[in-house]
Scaffold this motif. Structure first.
Motif, PDB file in Angstrom:
ATOM      1  N   ALA A  61       0.844  -1.190   0.000  1.00 46.32           N
ATOM      2  CA  ALA A  61       0.000   0.000   0.000  1.00 46.32           C
ATOM      3  C   ALA A  61       0.883   1.245   0.000  1.00 46.32           C
ATOM      4  CB  ALA A  61      -0.897   0.001   1.234  1.00 46.32           C
ATOM      5  N   GLU A  62       0.386   2.281  -0.666  1.00 43.89           N
ATOM      6  CA  GLU A  62       1.133   3.530  -0.689  1.00 43.89           C
ATOM      7  C   GLU A  62       1.096   4.159   0.690  1.00 43.89           C
ATOM      8  OE1 GLU A  62      -0.047   6.224  -3.738  1.00 43.89           O
ATOM      9  OE2 GLU A  62      -0.205   4.637  -5.233  1.00 43.89           O
ATOM     10  N   PRO A  63       2.178   4.763   1.137  1.00 45.25           N
ATOM     11  CA  PRO A  63       2.143   5.401   2.461  1.00 45.25           C
ATOM     12  C   PRO A  63       1.194   6.589   2.432  1.00 45.25           C
ATOM     13  CG  PRO A  63       4.180   5.941   1.305  1.00 45.25           C
ATOM     14  CD  PRO A  63       3.459   4.912   0.471  1.00 45.25           C
ATOM     15  N   PRO A  64       0.509   6.852   3.546  1.00 39.84           N
ATOM     16  CA  PRO A  64      -0.426   7.976   3.564  1.00 39.84           C
ATOM     17  C   PRO A  64       0.329   9.290   3.377  1.00 39.84           C
ATOM     18  CG  PRO A  64      -0.085   7.124   5.774  1.00 39.84           C
ATOM     19  CD  PRO A  64       0.613   6.192   4.830  1.00 39.84           C
ATOM     20  N   PRO A  65      -0.342  10.277   2.788  1.00 35.64           N
ATOM     21  CA  PRO A  65       0.353  11.553   2.577  1.00 35.64           C
ATOM     22  C   PRO A  65       0.680  12.215   3.916  1.00 35.64           C
ATOM     23  CG  PRO A  65      -1.974  11.757   2.052  1.00 35.64           C
ATOM     24  CD  PRO A  65      -1.711  10.303   2.297  1.00 35.64           C
ATOM     25  N   LEU A  66       1.787  12.918   3.935  1.00 32.32           N
ATOM     26  CA  LEU A  66       2.200  13.595   5.160  1.00 32.32           C
ATOM     27  C   LEU A  66       1.271  14.771   5.427  1.00 32.32           C
ATOM     28  CD1 LEU A  66       6.053  13.642   4.590  1.00 32.32           C
ATOM     29  CD2 LEU A  66       4.776  12.206   6.167  1.00 32.32           C
ATOM     30  N   PRO A  67       0.931  15.033   6.688  1.00 29.89           N
ATOM     31  CA  PRO A  67       0.066  16.170   6.995  1.00 29.89           C
ATOM     32  C   PRO A  67       0.769  17.482   6.647  1.00 29.89           C
ATOM     33  CG  PRO A  67       0.929  15.222   9.007  1.00 29.89           C
ATOM     34  CD  PRO A  67       1.339  14.316   7.887  1.00 29.89           C
ATOM     35  N   VAL A  68      -0.025  18.419   6.147  1.00 30.06           N
ATOM     36  CA  VAL A  68       0.536  19.709   5.758  1.00 30.06           C
ATOM     37  C   VAL A  68       0.720  20.560   7.005  1.00 30.06           C
ATOM     38  CG1 VAL A  68       0.138  21.772   4.387  1.00 30.06           C
ATOM     39  CG2 VAL A  68      -0.605  19.563   3.529  1.00 30.06           C
ATOM     40  N   MET A  69       1.910  21.056   7.184  1.00 31.17           N
ATOM     41  CA  MET A  69       2.185  21.911   8.320  1.00 31.17           C
ATOM     42  C   MET A  69       1.977  23.359   7.883  1.00 31.17           C
ATOM     43  SD  MET A  69       2.823  19.712  10.596  1.00 31.17           S
ATOM     44  CE  MET A  69       3.421  20.680  11.944  1.00 31.17           C
TER      45      MET A  69
END
Length: 171
Positions: A61-69
């Motif tokens: 599975a693709e890693p979840p997108p990083l949260p936008v800071m």
């Protein structure tokens, strides 16, 4: 001659034994085939069996997108825009008649503007009503705050997480 006869008899006996063994094997094989055919006929129906689709073991599975800071300024802007959008949605619902319009918020300062003619006729009663509404709004505000307030155990847990350097979060 007798020896050759005996040898030929023995050979013929051995051949007949082998043939009989092959016949027995053939009969057994034939019976097995017949049983398999009967089972196969029982398995054939008008229904179609579909196997359950499974994920291939090599697919990852693709890693979840990083949260936008976001910066503080960006967070304020995002919050302001979201609130504005929610207010516009509520206004459109009121205009369409899906929800009733809210009651006017009467205060002492806007008493005459909101109630107009009624305030002129009986100012004391209207002022009393305005003060009652104000007290009711303060009461509901305090009640909501109490419901959101952390329990002593939750507060201790939050402070412990803050001291350890993790994010406090809500809860």
């Amino acid at each position: 001659k007798e020896e050759s006869r005996e040898e030929s008899k023995e050979e013929s006996k051995e051949e007949s034994r082998e043939e009989s063994k092959e016949e027995v094997k053939g009969e057994v094989k034939g019976e097995v085939k017949e049983e398999e055919e009967k089972k196969g006929a029982a398995l054939i129906t008008s229904y179609v069996q579909h196997p359950v689709p499974l994920e291939p073991p090599t697919a990852t599975a693709e890693p979840p997108p990083l949260p936008v800071m976001m910066t503080k300024k960006e967070r304020k802007k995002w919050r302001r825009l979201n609130r504005l959008e929610a207010q516009k949605e509520e206004q459109t619902k009121i205009l369409l008649g899906l929800i009733p319009p809210p009651k006017p918020r009467v205060r002492i300062a806007n008493l005459y503007r909101v109630l107009g003619q009624q305030a002129i006729q009986d100012p004391t009663a209207i002022e009393r009503e305005a003060r009652r509404q104000m007290a009711e709004r303060v009461h509901t505000h305090e009640k909501r705050n109490q419901e959101r307030k952390l329990t002593p155990e939750q507060r201790r847990e939050k402070n412990r997480r803050k001291r350890q350097g993790g994010t406090a979060g809500k809860g």
